[in-house]
Design a protein around this motif. Structure first.
Motif, mmCIF file in Angstrom:
data_model
loop_
_atom_site.group_PDB
_atom_site.id
_atom_site.type_symbol
_atom_site.label_atom_id
_atom_site.label_comp_id
_atom_site.label_asym_id
_atom_site.label_seq_id
_atom_site.Cartn_x
_atom_site.Cartn_y
_atom_site.Cartn_z
ATOM 1 N N ASP A 384 0.812 -1.218 0.000
ATOM 2 C CA ASP A 384 0.000 0.000 0.000
ATOM 3 C C ASP A 384 0.850 1.274 0.000
ATOM 4 O OD1 ASP A 384 -2.191 -1.585 -0.040
ATOM 5 O OD2 ASP A 384 -2.936 -1.072 1.952
ATOM 6 N N HIS A 385 2.186 1.135 -0.054
ATOM 7 C CA HIS A 385 3.091 2.295 -0.066
ATOM 8 C C HIS A 385 2.905 3.176 1.165
ATOM 9 C CE1 HIS A 385 4.390 1.651 -4.298
ATOM 10 N NE2 HIS A 385 3.207 1.078 -4.370
ATOM 11 N N ILE A 386 2.665 2.539 2.313
ATOM 12 C CA ILE A 386 2.564 3.284 3.574
ATOM 13 C C ILE A 386 3.979 3.403 4.142
ATOM 14 C CG2 ILE A 386 1.635 3.228 5.939
ATOM 15 C CD1 ILE A 386 -0.782 1.684 4.722
ATOM 16 N N PRO A 387 4.447 4.615 4.487
ATOM 17 C CA PRO A 387 5.867 4.780 4.826
ATOM 18 C C PRO A 387 6.314 4.146 6.148
ATOM 19 C CG PRO A 387 4.708 6.904 4.889
ATOM 20 C CD PRO A 387 3.764 5.912 4.310
ATOM 21 N N PHE A 388 5.453 4.109 7.178
ATOM 22 C CA PHE A 388 5.895 3.606 8.486
ATOM 23 C C PHE A 388 5.043 2.437 8.981
ATOM 24 C CE2 PHE A 388 7.313 8.013 8.320
ATOM 25 C CZ PHE A 388 8.638 7.897 8.723
ATOM 26 N N ILE A 404 8.839 1.852 15.826
ATOM 27 C CA ILE A 404 8.297 2.335 14.555
ATOM 28 C C ILE A 404 9.378 2.243 13.498
ATOM 29 C CG2 ILE A 404 7.324 4.328 13.352
ATOM 30 C CD1 ILE A 404 5.849 5.004 15.838
ATOM 31 N N LYS A 405 9.021 1.590 12.379
ATOM 32 C CA LYS A 405 10.004 1.312 11.347
ATOM 33 C C LYS A 405 9.703 2.120 10.092
ATOM 34 C CE LYS A 405 12.245 -2.615 9.129
ATOM 35 N NZ LYS A 405 12.375 -4.084 9.163
ATOM 36 N N ASN A 406 10.732 2.779 9.569
ATOM 37 C CA ASN A 406 10.628 3.429 8.267
ATOM 38 C C ASN A 406 10.842 2.347 7.212
ATOM 39 O OD1 ASN A 406 11.397 4.654 5.802
ATOM 40 N ND2 ASN A 406 11.882 6.563 6.890
ATOM 41 N N GLU A 421 3.303 12.639 21.030
ATOM 42 C CA GLU A 421 3.754 13.820 20.276
ATOM 43 C C GLU A 421 5.061 13.524 19.534
ATOM 44 O OE1 GLU A 421 2.273 16.737 19.913
ATOM 45 O OE2 GLU A 421 0.666 16.653 21.399
ATOM 46 N N LYS A 422 5.964 12.800 20.204
ATOM 47 C CA LYS A 422 7.241 12.460 19.570
ATOM 48 C C LYS A 422 7.032 11.531 18.374
ATOM 49 C CE LYS A 422 11.151 11.580 22.074
ATOM 50 N NZ LYS A 422 11.881 11.011 23.264
ATOM 51 N N ILE A 423 6.112 10.579 18.546
ATOM 52 C CA ILE A 423 5.796 9.669 17.432
ATOM 53 C C ILE A 423 5.254 10.474 16.244
ATOM 54 C CG2 ILE A 423 4.344 7.737 16.682
ATOM 55 C CD1 ILE A 423 4.352 6.716 19.581
ATOM 56 N N ALA A 424 4.326 11.382 16.544
ATOM 57 C CA ALA A 424 3.718 12.193 15.483
ATOM 58 C C ALA A 424 4.782 12.962 14.713
ATOM 59 C CB ALA A 424 2.686 13.149 16.078
ATOM 60 N N LYS A 425 5.771 13.485 15.432
ATOM 61 C CA LYS A 425 6.833 14.259 14.791
ATOM 62 C C LYS A 425 7.620 13.411 13.801
ATOM 63 C CE LYS A 425 8.234 18.295 17.157
ATOM 64 N NZ LYS A 425 8.745 18.774 18.432
ATOM 65 N N MET A 426 7.839 12.136 14.160
ATOM 66 C CA MET A 426 8.569 11.244 13.255
ATOM 67 C C MET A 426 7.736 10.942 11.999
ATOM 68 S SD MET A 426 9.941 7.345 13.985
ATOM 69 C CE MET A 426 10.898 6.438 12.752
ATOM 70 N N LEU A 427 6.406 10.885 12.156
ATOM 71 C CA LEU A 427 5.557 10.336 11.093
ATOM 72 C C LEU A 427 5.014 11.356 10.096
ATOM 73 C CD1 LEU A 427 3.437 7.801 13.179
ATOM 74 C CD2 LEU A 427 5.478 7.342 11.832
ATOM 75 N N VAL A 428 4.772 12.572 10.549
ATOM 76 C CA VAL A 428 4.056 13.519 9.670
ATOM 77 C C VAL A 428 5.008 14.579 9.096
ATOM 78 C CG1 VAL A 428 2.127 15.125 9.500
ATOM 79 C CG2 VAL A 428 1.951 13.139 10.968
#
Lengths: 428, 428
Positions: A384-388, A404-406, A421-428
């Protein structure tokens, strides 16, 4: 039961998520460019009374290429084959309440019953940008700057495209020289519009049928092929010629330097009254115009309104997409989903709670409900080409931590469940 | 020349910029909510082969309410009256290539030939959210969480709406008790679907025509009016009842606590096979369902495909807009243009250069070409609801400074022409 076909209707497209992402890329650039020049979005239904097109859209379009039918109440209805008549109707309908000049844009889908071929489909989307109420050629200047910005915002270099402009009134002045009747002018215009699509002999033969005198045909051909010749014929002080040259200079002064005067540009539609223009790919393999437009100062008169100056253009998604593909300007597909949350050990409630906290701060999260093994869940995220990706199971619940894996770089970072919040920063 | 009307076609809407801004607000919330749950956007043409609707959409819809016509090639074409058949066609068409479960959404416009009235128009837009390939009621749980989030993201409180759910199979179990024929079941379903729109006597009279035995009518009415009675009738251990109660409990555990079992919810469309649901405004003045959906596990069979589990819902823009208006949840209109650049003393080239620099870093700027006095230019910016204004003339060119005014607060700040980044920070 009869088996129904899964084919779409002929000449239209299905947009699966990867196709839709291309459409959304194109629409986003169109929207951003139009809004950056202060244009506001409008829209309307695709259903219009048929009479709207009978006055000005050109006979071939209305009688051969529209989708027209009678509704269950016996009204004549047409699926809009272009947006400008709808726009003119809306402007005329609220002319007293609207504050001019108007800067409006829309990205409607429009319908033409044609034989589907490369660059032409029965339904396509078209950016329409129009300014109403500016008589000076500042309107053309802005419109062409905007068209130029659109191409640049798509990632095109100035050498990738050229803007060809002409003025219908210049052509009319030329026709006067040969004393052509109104009908003959329409015939010559049509032939000019189709000139580049056929061998030159076809064009010549048409002209011979109209001009009668062969010397005039040769002279006319020479004149339209050479700007110098044309300017000489009309005189350098001719106000129309000066206006056109001013426009080209003015555009150069704001960095739009790929503009050419080309007297073969006429545009097919009947309602243009002055400057007309078309944008071409400079790649010789792709000779069709990418898009075009011009000035149409009389269109509101079909509603019994007084004249309002108007300049606009329409740029279709199909030709733009072909251009972007040819020049390698389409971005690679990525899902709008940021994180795929795989679930094992029936850890659904924990996964859902975590997903909801992330959604609340703007992260797009898909939760896996299949109960399949980790390998299958990773494969799904990759497909599905989802990045994480993250997996939640008994271990994660016990430690209150998740990794969480890239999926592209294979980098992995660990976070506590409370570090939303830290997770969100990595993802968005 | 005959004067053409400026009215739109009956029962459809023109979207002037302020109307469009409401549409865009609604679409943005729909998009954000669907994407936050990991759904990807798809789309398709409004033109579909008529046969697509003949199998499953319900007879009234196809024979009385569609826009259907023959195209110029004698094909039967219909303007889609709903999106689900198109979605099923697309999924069936690429079933082997697609990676399940699928999470897809779309915001298509759909067409019904009906008498226009409050909440019902001939063309409306409808968020469609669907998940394919999840058999467990985690699918319903996610779909209802998503519907709940949609309402919350629009700014609604949980007390503003209620989610009513039912299971068609529960109703079928009840009908079996009364030995209703298949046709009678359809009649009772239709009557249930319209129950809330008519006085109770109308519903009762319909039931009397179907059940024949008056005692059964009374019993049936009592049963559907009381969950306790219904559960008792079917038995608390009935797996369908347990499934429904599990779903309600599961939703409560993720914070969705406004869900009610209501056996009068059946949904009009023929293709639902299990759980069905509708979202209602709790305001008694607005009794119509806001939107709804359910499980439809058999729809792919019309394409000769094997069954695929599916759950989805459709939420229309017209009813949502009515809800948002009633509850005061629509934001005030602001233009997408950030800055109106008024021009005096023919300072057009300077204004254009400045505008272009601001556009390049994401500021939307409209330049005034009218040459009118400052007062008129300010009035234009105010009329258009553009938040900021600056005037450029000889004085500004000489000082290389301009003042930017917030038209709402009347605050004014001065910037140098080279402080583009600082200006952008104030404006965007």
């Amino acid at each position: 039961m009869k088996k129904i076909s899964t084919e779409s209707y002929k000449g239209v497209r299905d947009f699966y998520p990867e196709d839709m992402s291309v459409q959304n890329f194109i629409f986003k650039k169109m929207r951003e460019t139009a809004e950056s020049f202060g244009y506001s979005e409008y829209s309307a239904s695709i259903l219009e009374p048929t009479e709207l097109y009978q006055a000005k859209s050109g006979e071939e379009l209305v009688s051969e290429q529209t989708y027209s039918f009678k509704d269950r109440g016996d009204r004549d209805v047409t699926l809009r084959p272009e947006m400008t008549p709808t726009l003119a109707r809306m402007v005329a309908g609220k002319k007293r309440e609207l504050s001019f000049p108007l800067r409006w844009y829309s990205i409607p889908n429009i319908f033409r019953y044609e034989q589907p071929q490369r660059g032409r489909l029965r339904e396509h989307w078209q950016l329409n940008v129009d300014i109403f109420g500016v008589e000076s050629n500042e309107a053309e200047k802005e419109m062409l700057s905007l068209a130029h910005s659109l191409m640049k915002n798509f990632g095109a270099k100035e050498s990738d495209f050229v803007i060809k402009i002409n003025d219908r009134r210049i052509m009319n002045a030329l026709y006067e020289k040969y004393k052509l009747t109104e009908e003959e002018v329409v015939q010559v215009s049509k032939a000019l519009d189709k000139k580049s699509k056929n061998p030159i002999e076809v064009f010549k033969a048409t002209l011979e049928g109209i001009f009668k005198i062969n010397k005039h045909v040769e002279e006319f051909l020479e004149t339209i092929e050479s700007n110098q010749k044309l300017i000489k014929t009309l005189g350098e002080d001719n106000p129309l010629v000066k206006n056109l040259m001013d426009l080209i200079d003015g555009l150069a002064s704001v960095g739009v330097t790929n503009v050419l005067f080309d007297s073969t540009i006429v545009r097919g539609l009947d309602y243009y009254t002055g400057i007309v223009f078309e944008i071409f790919d400079t790649d010789p393999k792709n000779k069709r115009a990418l898009f075009g437009g011009g000035r149409y100062d009389d269109l509101l008169s079909i509603f019994g309104n007084e004249k309002v100056s108007a300049v606009g253009f329409g740029a279709g998604d199909v030709t733009i997409k072909d251009f972007l593909e040819t020049h390698g300007l389409l971005p690679a597909y990525t899902s709008t989903t940021n994180l795929y949350l795989g679930v094992i050990d029936d850890a659904f409630p924990t996964a859902q709670t975590l997903a909801d906290s992330l959604r609340a701060i703007g992260v797009n999260v898909a939760v896996d409900y299949t109960g399949k093994n980790v390998g299958d869940q990773i494969k799904k995220a990759t497909n599905d080409h989802i990045p994480f990706l993250a997996i939640i199971g008994k271990k994660e619940i016990d430690s209150k931590k998740l990794k969480i894996k890239n999926l592209a770089t294979r980098e992995e970072l660990e976070f506590g469940f409370d570090e939303i919040e830290k997770i969100a920063k990595m993802l968005v």
